[in-house]
Write an enzyme that holds these catalytic residues in place. Structure first.
Site, PDB file in Angstrom:
ATOM      1  N   HIS A  41       1.060  -1.429   0.220  1.00 36.43           N
ATOM      2  CA  HIS A  41      -0.074  -0.281   0.013  1.00 36.43           C
ATOM      3  C   HIS A  41       1.262   1.733   0.009  1.00 36.43           C
ATOM      4  O   HIS A  41       1.698   1.473   0.643  1.00 36.43           O
ATOM      5  CB  HIS A  41      -0.868   0.270   0.985  1.00 36.43           C
ATOM      6  CG  HIS A  41      -1.805  -1.219   1.464  1.00 36.43           C
ATOM      7  ND1 HIS A  41      -1.405  -2.696   1.550  1.00 36.43           N
ATOM      8  CD2 HIS A  41      -3.100  -1.504   0.686  1.00 36.43           C
ATOM      9  CE1 HIS A  41      -2.461  -3.354   1.732  1.00 36.43           C
ATOM     10  NE2 HIS A  41      -3.515  -2.647   1.261  1.00 36.43           N
ATOM     11  N   HIS A 273      -4.088   3.273  -3.677  1.00 38.33           N
ATOM     12  CA  HIS A 273      -4.556   2.250  -2.137  1.00 38.33           C
ATOM     13  C   HIS A 273      -3.794   1.604  -2.237  1.00 38.33           C
ATOM     14  O   HIS A 273      -2.865   0.665  -0.734  1.00 38.33           O
ATOM     15  CB  HIS A 273      -5.946   2.115  -2.116  1.00 38.33           C
ATOM     16  CG  HIS A 273      -6.488   1.478  -0.799  1.00 38.33           C
ATOM     17  ND1 HIS A 273      -6.465   1.822   0.662  1.00 38.33           N
ATOM     18  CD2 HIS A 273      -6.363  -0.207  -0.931  1.00 38.33           C
ATOM     19  CE1 HIS A 273      -6.176   0.060   1.038  1.00 38.33           C
ATOM     20  NE2 HIS A 273      -6.255  -0.583   0.246  1.00 38.33           N
ATOM     21  N   GLU A 418     -20.451  -7.167  22.083  1.00 37.55           N
ATOM     22  CA  GLU A 418     -19.692  -8.298  22.334  1.00 37.55           C
ATOM     23  C   GLU A 418     -18.144  -8.155  21.210  1.00 37.55           C
ATOM     24  O   GLU A 418     -16.926  -8.416  22.433  1.00 37.55           O
ATOM     25  CB  GLU A 418     -20.218  -9.854  21.516  1.00 37.55           C
ATOM     26  CG  GLU A 418     -21.597 -10.089  22.206  1.00 37.55           C
ATOM     27  CD  GLU A 418     -22.675  -9.247  23.019  1.00 37.55           C
ATOM     28  OE1 GLU A 418     -22.577  -8.453  21.049  1.00 37.55           O
ATOM     29  OE2 GLU A 418     -23.887  -9.612  22.992  1.00 37.55           O
ATOM     30  N   HIS A 480     -30.862 -18.681  20.548  1.00 30.63           N
ATOM     31  CA  HIS A 480     -30.584 -18.345  22.137  1.00 30.63           C
ATOM     32  C   HIS A 480     -29.311 -19.893  22.199  1.00 30.63           C
ATOM     33  O   HIS A 480     -28.827 -19.929  22.950  1.00 30.63           O
ATOM     34  CB  HIS A 480     -30.956 -18.052  22.862  1.00 30.63           C
ATOM     35  CG  HIS A 480     -31.345 -16.292  22.655  1.00 30.63           C
ATOM     36  ND1 HIS A 480     -31.595 -16.096  22.254  1.00 30.63           N
ATOM     37  CD2 HIS A 480     -31.070 -15.189  24.049  1.00 30.63           C
ATOM     38  CE1 HIS A 480     -31.474 -14.376  22.222  1.00 30.63           C
ATOM     39  NE2 HIS A 480     -31.270 -15.075  23.216  1.00 30.63           N
TER      40      HIS A 480
HETATM   41  C1  LIG Z   1     -12.352  -5.893   8.444  1.00 30.33           C
HETATM   42  C2  LIG Z   1     -11.437  -5.569   7.089  1.00 30.33           C
HETATM   43  N1  LIG Z   1     -12.403  -5.458   5.586  1.00 30.33           N
HETATM   44  C3  LIG Z   1     -11.564  -5.492   4.135  1.00 30.33           C
HETATM   45  C4  LIG Z   1     -10.743  -5.019   4.981  1.00 30.33           C
HETATM   46  C5  LIG Z   1      -9.764  -4.775   3.550  1.00 30.33           C
HETATM   47  N2  LIG Z   1      -9.346  -2.943   3.124  1.00 30.33           N
HETATM   48  C6  LIG Z   1      -7.854  -3.283   3.705  1.00 30.33           C
HETATM   49  S1  LIG Z   1      -7.937  -1.260   3.680  1.00 30.33           S
HETATM   50  C7  LIG Z   1      -9.666  -1.214   3.277  1.00 30.33           C
HETATM   51  C8  LIG Z   1     -10.445  -0.035   2.914  1.00 30.33           C
HETATM   52  C9  LIG Z   1      -9.041   1.112   2.710  1.00 30.33           C
HETATM   53  O1  LIG Z   1      -9.917   2.468   2.882  1.00 30.33           O
HETATM   54  P1  LIG Z   1      -9.492   3.477   3.763  1.00 30.33           P
HETATM   55  O2  LIG Z   1      -9.114   2.344   5.492  1.00 30.33           O
HETATM   56  O3  LIG Z   1      -9.353   4.512   4.107  1.00 30.33           O
HETATM   57  O4  LIG Z   1      -7.825   3.369   4.036  1.00 30.33           O
HETATM   58  P2  LIG Z   1      -6.574   4.477   3.042  1.00 30.33           P
HETATM   59  O5  LIG Z   1      -7.326   3.850   1.086  1.00 30.33           O
HETATM   60  O6  LIG Z   1      -7.322   5.806   2.955  1.00 30.33           O
HETATM   61  O7  LIG Z   1      -4.946   3.718   2.846  1.00 30.33           O
HETATM   62  C10 LIG Z   1     -10.030  -2.543   2.654  1.00 30.33           C
HETATM   63  C11 LIG Z   1     -11.334  -2.590   2.243  1.00 30.33           C
HETATM   64  C12 LIG Z   1      -9.707  -5.097   6.040  1.00 30.33           C
HETATM   65  N3  LIG Z   1      -8.324  -4.841   6.017  1.00 30.33           N
HETATM   66  N4  LIG Z   1      -9.886  -5.422   6.927  1.00 30.33           N
END
Ligand SMILES: Cc1ncc(C[n+]2csc(CCOP(=O)(O)OP(=O)(O)O)c2C)c(N)n1
Ligand SMILES: [Mg+2]
Length: 673
Positions: A41, A273, A418, A480
């Site tokens: 990234h 990203h 939870e 439950h």
């Molecule tokens: C629970 C979860 N769902 C999906 C992902 C896959 N994922 C990694 S980064 C991201 C989104 C990134 O957006 P942002 O948080 O704004 O990060 P940026 O692009 O600004 O670095 C996703 C969906 C993950 N890491 N964790």
């Protein structure tokens, strides 16, 4: 902006120029690392870096010589995908070798795709968005608990630090983060400081495709102190951190930032990203930032500049060590420090249970908690609003709720949360100095599951109390009544599932969970009464220590071996008594994971591979029991959802009376003939 060609005059540059240059070097280091790995990234690290750089260089309290120094500030990169940012920072700190940066995302490197807690300088494993926020808050809870615990023993502050969190858009889109944030606000955790990298970009595009949440308003509503700043303005960042440090609320600094900030042509582009930038773009960025094209370029001047505070940090750590040494000369303080921070468990006294009486194992848990809590001042936890059902009410009454004005309280009223609860206790455990537990119904373990998994990956000791562990819940009905839950939990690696058969086994399992310092545990407990065994506590403890043991032996070699857990151990005993024409051994198997760690010889001794028919009895899914019963065995269980009715009627309906189990076994034997 200064150029690398002027480096020989570095000493004469202004602080601002040195910072800008060093920051640019770090940015390109990140781009090079991701490019070399051809994976990772780039955009997010570049939008967060202005904050992270200033935090690490000017504010974060740590010992440059000891990443484990107890009173360090904690830093959690909740946006774990920005890992290369953290590794670059750690390189400047001196803990991450350059060769490792060049091995980003490769097998056995110290630079995996997402930060892992085993890496020097990484406080917790992140990547599943949202949970880092919770773990950072959990660390702050533990900091407060430990601070208060030692306040009673000394006037000196031996535990007094911040928990910094860096989160992204995705982190705050995950509801789990907001659940934990609600608790942080309610508990007035003033030492939580969270920077939100509001770059408005995420994988699939601009955040406005999926979001119009007003985060500042939300966090104000959650009782946080909110600041909105230009996330690329160094002085605004400094002012915000300093304000957040003194405000008596948790703080969020909403940094308006630009994705891929500083790149030649790709600023704001969400495509940055999760990908390396094209080499042309990296080269053009280096030109724009006045750096050479050379890959992994890090001049010594930048490292020295970044470390300019290190002598002060070392002096501060020395002072702290002297204070600690002085405090430790007090025997009381020293004993508490050893038990809590150094994690030396004392040998525990057990509650007494009356043989032959009927007692729900959840009640036995409550009695054990009361007893252990007296002996372990750092045993802290609570229930997700099932206090009376989880039998944590007495604990709450005795030790008080952890609240804004009483952070010495050892009970956490988590509310119906939870997943945040489970993620918070992971953070508490990672911080150290406390042993955390959380309680709810077993059926809601699914709500916490991602945090159970993340706890197991990180080898944390976190104790999950799951009561109401079968259809015996009764009237509340199928929603439950756990069916697949025990087995589903057993599938998580490095996770211990305990299903004790009676009150004494419950105490022994609880103690074992405390001793498992590198694994989370779940205690699966009955709502309904089960008979208290007349075995001695020593015998039961020895059995539990092996995960499974011969609970009741027959004369001669067994024809049938019953393997039961939890409430079905006493059922198995009743069936064995009824089938007095057979030689039957009853095995109690409270913990598969521990049993599987025993020698093959011991396991064969308890559950013979040949020569006897094996029958598993557990009020849950049968899938998986073939591991112990083999192809000719019989699994007595339940493979469909339950129903709403009194537990006894359901036992009848689902074939869990002694008569019905006996009949099933006899039918099975007849079928085999
Ligand atoms: C629970 C979860 N769902 C999906 C992902 C896959 N994922 C990694 S980064 C991201 C989104 C990134 O957006 P942002 O948080 O704004 O990060 P940026 O692009 O600004 O670095 C996703 C969906 C993950 N890491 N964790
Ligand atoms: Mg984003």
């Amino acid at each position: 902006m200064r150029s690398y060609t002027e480096l020989d005059t570095f000493d004469s540059w202004t602080e601002e120029e040195k910072d800008q240059f060093t920051l640019n070097v770090m940015k390109c280091l990140i781009l090079d690392g991701v490019r070399k790995a051809n994976s990772g990234h780039s955009g997010g690290p570049l939008s967060s870096i202005d904050f992270a750089y200033i935090l690490f260089k000017e504010y974060l309290k740590f010992d440059p010589d000891d990443d484990q120094w107890f009173d360090r500030d904690r830093f959690v990169l909740s946006a774990g995908h920005e890992s290369m940012l953290q590794y670059a920072l750690l390189h400047f700190v001196g803990w991450m070798p350059m060769e490792q940066l060049q091995q980003f995302r490769q097998l056995h490197s110290e630079t995996p795709g997402h930060p892992e807690v085993e890496i020097k300088g990484v406080e917790c494993t992140t990547g599943p968005l949202g949970q880092g926020v919770c773990m950072g808050i959990g660390m702050s809870v533990a900091e407060a608990v430990v601070r208060e615990m030692f306040k009673a023993k000394t006037d000196e502050a031996v535990c007094d630090h911040f928990s910094y969190i860096l989160c992204s858009d995705g982190d705050l889109q995950e509801p789990v983060a907001l659940g934990a944030a609600a608790l942080a606000g309610h508990w007035g955790l003033s030492k939580v400081i969270m920077f939100y990298d509001a770059n408005e970009a995420q994988i699939s595009g601009h955040t406005d495709r999926s979001d119009s949440t007003n985060i500042p308003t939300v966090f104000e509503g959650l009782n946080w102190h909110v600041q909105e700043i230009d996330g690329h303005d160094p002085n605004a960042i400094r002012d915000a951190i300093e304000k957040a440090q003194v405000i008596e609320q948790p703080s969020i600094i909403v940094g308006k930032t630009i994705m891929a900030h500083g790149t030649a042509t790709m600023e704001t582009d969400h495509e940055t990203h999760g990908a390396p930038l094209p080499q042309d773009e990296i080269d053009a960025t280096k030109e724009k930032l006045q750096l050479p094209h050379e890959s992994f370029y890090v001049p010594d001047e930048c490292i020295a500049h970044f470390q300019s505070r290190f002598n002060d940090l070392k002096k501060m750590v020395n002072d702290w060590n002297s204070t600690l040494a002085e405090s430790r000369s007090n025997a009381d303080f020293n004993a508490l420090w050893k038990m809590t921070v150094e994690d030396e468990l004392p040998s525990l006294e057990y509650p007494a249970f009356e043989d032959g009486t009927s007692l729900a194992t959840r009640k036995a848990f409550g009695a054990t908690l009361d007893s252990f809590a007296k002996q372990l001042p750092h045993l802290v936890g609570g229930s997700a609003d099932l206090e009376p059902s989880n039998y944590t009410g007495n604990f709450a009454k005795t030790y008080g709720d952890f609240i804004k004005d009483n952070q010495a309280g050892r009970n956490f009223a988590f509310g119906v949360r939870e997943f945040p609860m489970a993620a918070l206790i992971n953070g508490m455990s990672l911080h150290g100095g406390v042993i955390p537990f959380g309680g709810t119904f077993l059926v809601f373990a699914d709500y916490s599951r991602p945090a159970l998994r993340l706890g197991a990956i990180q080898h944390v000791r976190a104790i999950h109390e799951f009561t109401h562990d079968s259809f015996w819940v009764g009237e509340d009905g199928p929603t439950h009544q756990p069916i697949e839950h025990a087995m589903a939990l057993r599938t998580i690696p490095n996770f211990h599932v305990f299903r004790p058969g009676d009150a004494k086994e419950t105490t022994a399992c609880f103690e074992k969970a405390l001793e498992l310092k590198t694994s989370p545990s779940a205690l699966l407990l009955t709502r309904q009464g089960v008979p208290v065994s007349d075995k001695s506590m020593d015998e039961i403890k020895a059995g539990v220590a092996k995960g499974g043991y011969i609970y009741q032996e027959c004369d001669g070699s067994p024809e049938l071996v019953f393997i039961a857990t939890g409430s079905e151990v006493s059922l198995a005993v009743s069936v064995a008594e009824a089938m007095d024409d057979k030689r039957i051994r009853v095995v109690s198997l409270p913990c598969w994971e521990i049993f599987m760690q025993q020698s093959q010889e011991y396991r064969d001794e308890v559950i013979p591979q040949r020569g006897s028919m094996k029958i598993s009895i557990e009020a849950g899914t049968t899938l998986g029991w073939d591991k112990f019963i083999g192809p000719a065995g019989l699994a007595v269980g339940i493979d469909h959802f339950g129903a709403s009715a009194p537990g006894k009627d359901l036992a009848e309906e689902f074939g869990f009376t002694a008569d019905q189990v006996e009949q099933k076994i006899r039918n099975h034997l007849a079928d085999l003939l």
